[in-house]
Design an enzyme around this catalytic site. Structure first.
Site, short mmCIF file in Angstrom:
data_model
loop_
_atom_site.label_atom_id
_atom_site.label_comp_id
_atom_site.label_asym_id
_atom_site.label_seq_id
_atom_site.Cartn_x
_atom_site.Cartn_y
_atom_site.Cartn_z
N LYS A 180 29.12 -2.74 46.29
CA LYS A 180 30.43 -2.03 46.18
C LYS A 180 31.37 -3.02 47.12
O LYS A 180 32.91 -3.19 46.36
CB LYS A 180 30.47 -0.72 46.89
CG LYS A 180 30.04 0.95 46.84
CD LYS A 180 30.92 0.31 45.45
CE LYS A 180 30.11 1.36 44.50
NZ LYS A 180 31.02 1.89 43.10
N THR A 240 30.85 16.06 45.37
CA THR A 240 30.65 15.47 43.55
C THR A 240 28.81 15.60 43.72
O THR A 240 28.07 16.24 44.47
CB THR A 240 30.78 14.02 44.05
OG1 THR A 240 30.10 13.26 44.22
CG2 THR A 240 32.08 13.86 43.06
N ASN A 272 33.24 3.82 36.19
CA ASN A 272 33.85 4.89 37.66
C ASN A 272 32.06 5.50 37.81
O ASN A 272 31.83 5.56 38.95
CB ASN A 272 34.11 6.56 36.49
CG ASN A 272 33.80 7.77 37.93
OD1 ASN A 272 34.02 8.15 38.63
ND2 ASN A 272 32.73 8.19 36.77
N TYR A 286 23.71 -0.02 48.78
CA TYR A 286 24.97 0.82 48.40
C TYR A 286 26.51 -0.24 48.78
O TYR A 286 27.55 -0.39 48.19
CB TYR A 286 25.09 2.11 48.39
CG TYR A 286 26.51 2.85 48.41
CD1 TYR A 286 27.00 3.02 46.72
CD2 TYR A 286 27.66 2.80 48.96
CE1 TYR A 286 28.16 3.71 46.23
CE2 TYR A 286 28.78 4.07 48.40
CZ TYR A 286 28.78 4.17 47.04
OH TYR A 286 29.33 4.64 46.88
#
Length: 252
Positions: free
Chosen positions: A158, A191, A87, A154
């Protein structure tokens, strides 16, 4: 008995996943740079165990040592099913290519890509030797599927994580093992990472105003809701599709 190894349990989605796993009676090993004492209490209340380990996923020597130790425990015959939930992740550096430092790129790739690849590799090896059922869950992002201004690092890590997971799944299917590798897209959550994104300038990240709007309009999902969606998928058990991208958007 089942065991879940979850990275990034100090807060956010990782903490929520670990808590829900503990509430269903699953033993959990949680990894983070900071301890989460609340999860120990949850484990005691649900007659299961929570073991906390500090690990800097940017330190690959530390990753190898700690996860080798964990894998030795996970596949010693005590558990009939093991979950490895990768995660933890970072979004920085947020900027246009040409403005990154080599150090920031190295940290980004280590945490988002190399560490999940390394941990998956270690666990697959041990699972094959012990014939224990293993489910690897790699947390992905919609950014893996499209290019985003200011997110070249990023988007790239990913996307690479997606292809790695899909290839692992293909291999495990052809080898006829009891191992599965899936991807989970949690969508947009409330978050600390979202706070980091909102602190970017428009020059660094062209969509920053959209992300500020997500917060202002309460469009960010609570991490507990996102964690519950993942556990709903995992309850499919043998019906989990190897290599599939499971998305919270499939449920909500």
């Amino acid at each position: 008995m089942e065991l879940a190894i979850v990275t990034g349990v100090s807060r956010g989605l990782g903490a929520a996943i670990a808590e829900l796993m503990l509430e269903k009676g699953t033993a959990v090993m949680g990894l983070a740079r900071q301890e989460n004492k609340h999860l120990q209490k949850v484990a005691e209340d649900n007659s299961t165990t929570f073991e906390s380990k500090k690990c800097d996923l940017n330190n690959l020597h530390q990753v190898e040592a700690i996860f080798t130790e964990i894998a030795n425990k996970a596949f010693n015959g005590m558990y009939h099913k093991v979950y490895l939930i990768n995660n933890a992740g970072v979004v920085n550096p947020v900027d246009t290519a040409g403005n990154y430092s080599v150090e920031s790129l190295s940290n980004h790739v280590n945490v988002n890509l190399t560490a999940p690849m390394a941990t998956s590799n270690l666990f697959l090896h041990q699972a094959a030797a012990s014939r224990t059922e293993l489910v690897v869950v790699n947390v992905t992002s919609g950014a893996a599927q499209r290019s985003v201004y200011g997110w070249s690092a990023y988007c790239s890590t990913k996307a690479a994580l997606n292809r790695f997971t899909e290839t692992v799944a293909l291999e495990q299917e052809e080898l006829g093992t009891r191992c599965k590798a899936i991807l989970y897209d949690p969508g947009i959550m409330d978050t600390e990472m979202q706070g980091t994104i909102r602190s970017s300038s428009e020059e660094q990240f062209k969509d920053v105003e959209n992300f500020k709007q997500y917060k202002e309009t309460n469009s960010l999902r609570d991490t507990k809701v996102v964690a519950e969606a993942l556990l709903n998928f995992l309850e499919e058990g043998e019906d989990l599709v190897n290599g599939k991208i499971y998305s919270i958007k499939d449920l909500y």
